[in-house]
Design an enzyme around this catalytic site. Structure first.
Site, PDB file in Angstrom:
ATOM      1  CE  LYS A 235      12.111  13.836  12.936  1.00  0.00           C
ATOM      2  NZ  LYS A 235      12.947  14.600  12.010  1.00  0.00           N
TER       3      LYS A 235
ATOM      4  NE  ARG B  80      14.075  20.560  15.003  1.00  0.00           N
ATOM      5  CZ  ARG B  80      12.946  19.923  15.292  1.00  0.00           C
ATOM      6  NH1 ARG B  80      12.902  18.612  15.324  1.00  0.00           N
ATOM      7  NH2 ARG B  80      11.848  20.606  15.534  1.00  0.00           N
TER       8      ARG B  80
HETATM    9  N1  PMM Z   1      12.157  17.460  12.210  1.00  0.00           N
HETATM   10  C1  PMM Z   1      11.002  18.005  12.615  1.00  0.00           C
HETATM   11  C2  PMM Z   1      10.802  19.394  12.595  1.00  0.00           C
HETATM   12  N2  PMM Z   1      11.775  20.228  12.176  1.00  0.00           N
HETATM   13  N3  PMM Z   1      13.945  20.543  11.336  1.00  0.00           N
HETATM   14  C3  PMM Z   1      15.115  20.031  10.910  1.00  0.00           C
HETATM   15  N4  PMM Z   1      16.084  20.855  10.476  1.00  0.00           N
HETATM   16  N5  PMM Z   1      15.348  18.683  10.899  1.00  0.00           N
HETATM   17  C4  PMM Z   1      14.413  17.786  11.308  1.00  0.00           C
HETATM   18  O1  PMM Z   1      14.678  16.556  11.245  1.00  0.00           O
HETATM   19  C5  PMM Z   1      13.160  18.283  11.770  1.00  0.00           C
HETATM   20  C6  PMM Z   1      12.964  19.704  11.761  1.00  0.00           C
HETATM   21  C7  PMM Z   1       9.894  17.102  13.069  1.00  0.00           C
HETATM   22  O2  PMM Z   1      10.076  16.687  14.381  1.00  0.00           O
HETATM   23  P1  PMM Z   1       9.239  17.275  15.641  1.00  0.00           P
HETATM   24  O3  PMM Z   1       7.795  17.425  15.191  1.00  0.00           O
HETATM   25  O4  PMM Z   1       9.407  16.221  16.678  1.00  0.00           O
HETATM   26  O5  PMM Z   1       9.836  18.583  16.019  1.00  0.00           O
END
Ligand code: PMM
Length: 260
Positions: A206, A240
């Site tokens: 991020k 995650r």
């Molecule tokens: N971050 C993203 C998408 N979904 N879900 C949870 N629970 N926590 C997060 O920090 C989170 C998420 C965005 O990241 P990406 O676009 O790289 O998947």
């Protein structure tokens, strides 16, 4: 600490948008993440990157359902969605967890779909919505405010019939937060852990990492590992991440050191 591997079936996600937009490639990627040690696979069909536009349910279903069907049985599946219709279809296709970045606020039917199906539910904090969340986010005490929000959403989920043992909380790194807010939330992980609920944290690649060292998205594995180890030390139950293999290795070594 468990590791959730990210499978974004989107043209525009945060750091891997477009790479696994084709179902076969997404399935192949999910299999590789499971082989690398992912405990769960989080499959998403709508980008939540800052400024992202919403996707309609039909398009989201077309993206995620074939991928869930292809990965069911390979590893436990989480569906990353705020839409009850998508969650319900994903559960039918094999998902056992609903990862809702709106913390059940995005769709009035979401809580009942989760309750009726007895799935695990992730409640994440976000300030506003993806389109506008990075426009000057402000808090007096970010850890306290995010914690209060999450506990209120846990109560709402429990009153809707979702069993407390199935609820996870997530401070929502990057969702309406400055770099300092994100660092404070990571530092304050223990305060979320103290609620007794399992804590999921998503620092992977991020922007706050890039704000620390100037790195671009694909070059943030080191920063991702640092954040994962910091939250592991503070008792987080799961991270995650995109880069499953190096994170699993880092956690294994950290756990062996911690155990001695
Ligand atoms: N971050 C993203 C998408 N979904 N879900 C949870 N629970 N926590 C997060 O920090 C989170 C998420 C965005 O990241 P990406 O676009 O790289 O998947």
């Amino acid at each position: 600490m468990k590791v959730m591997g990210i499978v974004n079936v989107t043209p525009d996600s945060f750091s891997d948008g477009g790479l696994y937009f084709d179902a076969d490639r997404a399935i192949e990627h999910g299999r590789a993440l499971a082989a690398a040690g992912a405990d769960l696979l989080d499959i998403g069909g709508e980008s939540t990157r800052p400024g992202a536009e919403p996707v309609d349910a039909g398009e989201e279903l077309n993206r995620v359902i074939p991928v869930i069907e292809g990965l069911a049985g390979v590893a436990p599946i989480s569906i990353d969605t705020g839409k009850a219709e998508v969650a319900a279809a994903a559960i039918c296709a094999g998902a056992s967890m609903v990862n809702d970045v709106t913390a059940l606020n995005g769709d009035p039917e979401m809580a009942s779909v989760c309750a009726e199906n007895g799935v695990e539910v992730v409640l994440m904090h976000m300030l506003g919505e993806p389109r506008t969340m990075q426009d000057d986010p402000r808090y007096d005490d970010v850890v306290a405010e995010v914690g209060d929000f999450l506990l209120a959403r846990v109560e709402a989920a429990a009153s809707a019939g979702i069993s407390r043992e199935r609820i996870w909380i997530d401070p929502g790194i990057g969702f309406g937060k400055t770099v300092e807010h994100n660092l404070e939330l990571l530092r304050g992980t223990g305060r979320f852990v103290a609620t007794g609920l399992p804590v999921l944290v998503g620092p992977s690649r991020k922007a706050f990492i890039g704000r620390v060292d100037g790195s671009v998205e694909a070059d943030r594995v080191g920063g991702t590992i640092a954040a994962c180890l910091a939250v592991a030390d503070r008792g987080a139950a799961m991270v995650r991440v995109h880069d499953v293999a190096p994170v699993v290795q880092a956690i294994r070594v950290r756990d062996r050191i911690a155990r001695a």
